[in-house]
Design a protein around this motif. Structure first.
Motif, short mmCIF file in Angstrom:
data_model
loop_
_atom_site.label_atom_id
_atom_site.label_comp_id
_atom_site.label_asym_id
_atom_site.label_seq_id
_atom_site.Cartn_x
_atom_site.Cartn_y
_atom_site.Cartn_z
N VAL A 194 -2.11 16.40 -5.88
CA VAL A 194 -3.19 15.45 -5.66
C VAL A 194 -2.62 14.28 -4.87
CG1 VAL A 194 -4.89 13.94 -6.75
CG2 VAL A 194 -4.34 16.15 -7.79
N ILE A 195 -3.27 13.91 -3.78
CA ILE A 195 -2.77 12.86 -2.89
C ILE A 195 -3.82 11.76 -2.79
CG2 ILE A 195 -1.98 12.32 -0.55
CD1 ILE A 195 -1.07 15.25 -0.33
N TYR A 196 -3.38 10.52 -2.96
CA TYR A 196 -4.30 9.39 -2.93
C TYR A 196 -3.55 8.11 -2.56
CZ TYR A 196 -2.31 9.08 -7.65
OH TYR A 196 -1.45 9.05 -8.72
N LYS A 197 -4.29 7.07 -2.23
CA LYS A 197 -3.70 5.79 -1.87
C LYS A 197 -3.87 4.79 -3.01
CE LYS A 197 -4.56 6.20 3.12
NZ LYS A 197 -5.23 5.58 4.30
N VAL A 198 -2.87 3.92 -3.18
CA VAL A 198 -2.95 2.85 -4.18
C VAL A 198 -2.45 1.55 -3.56
CG1 VAL A 198 -2.75 4.32 -6.21
CG2 VAL A 198 -0.68 3.48 -5.10
N ASN A 199 -2.84 0.46 -4.19
CA ASN A 199 -2.48 -0.87 -3.70
C ASN A 199 -2.01 -1.74 -4.86
OD1 ASN A 199 -4.02 -3.84 -3.49
ND2 ASN A 199 -2.73 -3.33 -1.72
N PHE A 200 -0.94 -2.51 -4.60
CA PHE A 200 -0.42 -3.48 -5.56
C PHE A 200 -0.26 -4.81 -4.84
CE2 PHE A 200 0.85 0.70 -6.88
CZ PHE A 200 0.69 0.71 -8.25
N PHE A 201 -0.64 -5.90 -5.51
CA PHE A 201 -0.63 -7.21 -4.85
C PHE A 201 -0.19 -8.28 -5.84
CE2 PHE A 201 -4.71 -6.67 -6.86
CZ PHE A 201 -5.02 -7.92 -7.37
N LYS A 202 0.14 -9.45 -5.30
CA LYS A 202 0.56 -10.57 -6.16
C LYS A 202 -0.65 -11.39 -6.59
CE LYS A 202 5.37 -11.13 -4.75
NZ LYS A 202 6.40 -12.03 -4.14
N ASN A 252 0.84 -1.20 0.00
CA ASN A 252 0.00 0.00 0.00
C ASN A 252 0.88 1.25 0.00
OD1 ASN A 252 -2.71 -1.31 0.37
ND2 ASN A 252 -1.74 -2.01 2.27
N TRP A 253 0.47 2.24 -0.77
CA TRP A 253 1.29 3.43 -0.94
C TRP A 253 0.43 4.69 -0.88
CZ3 TRP A 253 6.54 2.57 -1.62
CH2 TRP A 253 6.91 1.25 -1.96
N LEU A 254 1.03 5.74 -0.35
CA LEU A 254 0.44 7.07 -0.41
C LEU A 254 1.16 7.83 -1.52
CD1 LEU A 254 -1.60 8.99 1.00
CD2 LEU A 254 0.36 9.89 2.30
N VAL A 255 0.41 8.23 -2.54
CA VAL A 255 0.98 8.85 -3.73
C VAL A 255 0.73 10.36 -3.69
CG1 VAL A 255 0.99 8.93 -6.25
CG2 VAL A 255 0.60 6.76 -5.07
N THR A 256 1.77 11.11 -3.99
CA THR A 256 1.65 12.55 -4.17
C THR A 256 1.97 12.88 -5.62
OG1 THR A 256 2.32 12.99 -1.88
CG2 THR A 256 2.48 14.82 -3.44
N SER A 257 1.02 13.48 -6.32
CA SER A 257 1.16 13.78 -7.74
C SER A 257 1.12 15.29 -7.94
CB SER A 257 0.04 13.11 -8.54
OG SER A 257 0.09 13.46 -9.90
N GLN A 258 2.22 15.83 -8.47
CA GLN A 258 2.33 17.27 -8.70
C GLN A 258 2.31 17.57 -10.19
OE1 GLN A 258 2.74 20.14 -6.40
NE2 GLN A 258 2.13 20.98 -8.39
N ASP A 259 1.42 18.45 -10.61
CA ASP A 259 1.32 18.88 -12.00
C ASP A 259 2.46 19.84 -12.30
OD1 ASP A 259 0.68 19.86 -14.50
OD2 ASP A 259 -1.41 20.28 -14.02
N LEU A 260 3.42 19.38 -13.12
CA LEU A 260 4.59 20.20 -13.44
C LEU A 260 4.29 21.30 -14.44
CD1 LEU A 260 7.42 17.50 -13.57
CD2 LEU A 260 6.74 18.95 -11.66
N GLU A 261 3.14 21.21 -15.11
CA GLU A 261 2.74 22.26 -16.03
C GLU A 261 2.07 23.43 -15.31
OE1 GLU A 261 3.43 21.79 -19.62
OE2 GLU A 261 4.71 20.51 -18.38
N ASP A 262 1.63 23.17 -14.09
CA ASP A 262 0.99 24.22 -13.30
C ASP A 262 1.28 23.94 -11.83
OD1 ASP A 262 -0.51 26.20 -12.20
OD2 ASP A 262 -2.44 25.54 -13.00
N LEU A 290 5.52 12.14 -9.59
CA LEU A 290 4.87 11.29 -8.59
C LEU A 290 5.87 10.77 -7.58
CD1 LEU A 290 2.79 11.25 -11.02
CD2 LEU A 290 2.08 9.01 -10.14
N SER A 291 5.44 10.69 -6.34
CA SER A 291 6.24 10.02 -5.31
C SER A 291 5.33 9.09 -4.52
CB SER A 291 6.91 11.03 -4.38
OG SER A 291 5.96 11.80 -3.69
N PHE A 292 5.81 7.88 -4.25
CA PHE A 292 5.07 6.86 -3.53
C PHE A 292 5.75 6.65 -2.17
CE2 PHE A 292 4.19 6.21 -7.89
CZ PHE A 292 3.10 5.38 -8.08
N GLU A 293 4.98 6.77 -1.10
CA GLU A 293 5.49 6.48 0.24
C GLU A 293 4.77 5.27 0.79
OE1 GLU A 293 5.98 8.51 4.69
OE2 GLU A 293 5.19 9.68 3.00
N PHE A 294 5.54 4.25 1.19
CA PHE A 294 4.94 3.00 1.68
C PHE A 294 4.20 3.23 2.98
CE2 PHE A 294 5.18 -1.08 3.97
CZ PHE A 294 4.53 -1.89 3.05
#
Length: 236
Positions: A83-91, A67-77, A229-233
């Motif tokens: 924008v901050i949101y959570k994502v999940n990756f699994f096997k 599970n990750w907390l993602v921070t997404s920054q628009d480099l054009e503006d 984008l940066s992902f923090e576990f």
């Protein structure tokens, strides 16, 4: 996605060697394609996925699992708040790390649309189809038509093209969106986190919008964006 292993040991050995060479060849060509797409940005045109394989989901390096907390920054503006949101990756059952598509899409959608978004549903018959339900009887039908990717222990690099159809009472609107994603484990000096469980993930996404002329290779992007984008576990 699934290799069909046959009974004879000698044939198996030959098959594995042949497949390894084929994948190495394809990876080289896909890497050239992906590098070209990244280098062309923002002057992008509708992509031609010569080595596309939409029968396979995106497969991520093992360090994406969790599970990750993602921070997404628009480099054009950059005046816009990230924008901050959570994502999940699994096997999956093949021990491959994949994204939790509906959950991740819903998390991103909530961060962007807020309460306007109701839910996101995957098509149980296809990994390439998804429906996003919004208020006021709106829904978006998304279908992935092209997918290229490479990955190794240090990098994930992919390109997907999706046809999105916005349905609303009495009308529909078609749009095509390309997303180029390039991620790697952060260098220590690029990471503000002291999390020792997993290194942060850093990278960029390049978004290009092409409008409704499906399949016309002469179509140039009508809008482009670049996000850092940066992902923090996180534990959950």
């Amino acid at each position: 996605m699934i290799k069909n292993f046959l009974g004879l040991i000698i044939f198996l050995i030959i098959q594995v060697i042949s497949l390894d060479n084929a994948f190495a060849f394809n990876d080289h060509n896909v890497r050239e394609f992906l590098d070209e797409r990244e280098n062309l940005w923002p002057e992008l045109y509708l992509p031609n996925f010569k080595f596309s394989n939409t029968s396979r989901d995106l497969i991520y390096p093992n360090w994406f699992e969790g599970n990750w907390l993602v921070t997404s920054q628009d480099l054009e503006d950059e005046s816009q708040a990230p924008v901050i949101y959570k994502v999940n990756f699994f096997k999956n059952n093949l021990n491959q790390v994949i994204g939790n598509r509906s959950k991740n899409s819903e998390s991103i959608g909530k961060a962007i649309f807020g309460d306007t978004l109701i839910k996101v549903v995957n098509d149980p018959k296809s990994i390439n189809k998804q429906i996003t339900y919004l208020k006021d009887d709106l829904y978006i039908d998304s279908r992935i038509t092209g997918r290229n990717q490479i990955k190794d222990d240090d990098m994930f690099f992919a390109d997907e093209l999706v046809i999105q159809t916005l349905h609303k009472p009495g009308a529909s609107r078609v749009n095509q969106v390309e997303t180029i994603s390039k991620f790697q484990k952060c260098n220590r000096h690029n990471s503000n986190s002291e999390n020792t469980l997993k290194p942060n993930i850093c990278g960029f996404q390049y978004i290009a919008t092409y409008g409704s002329k499906v399949g016309d290779p002469s179509v140039h992007a009508i809008k482009t964006s670049k996000f850092k984008l940066s992902f923090e576990f996180i534990e959950s």
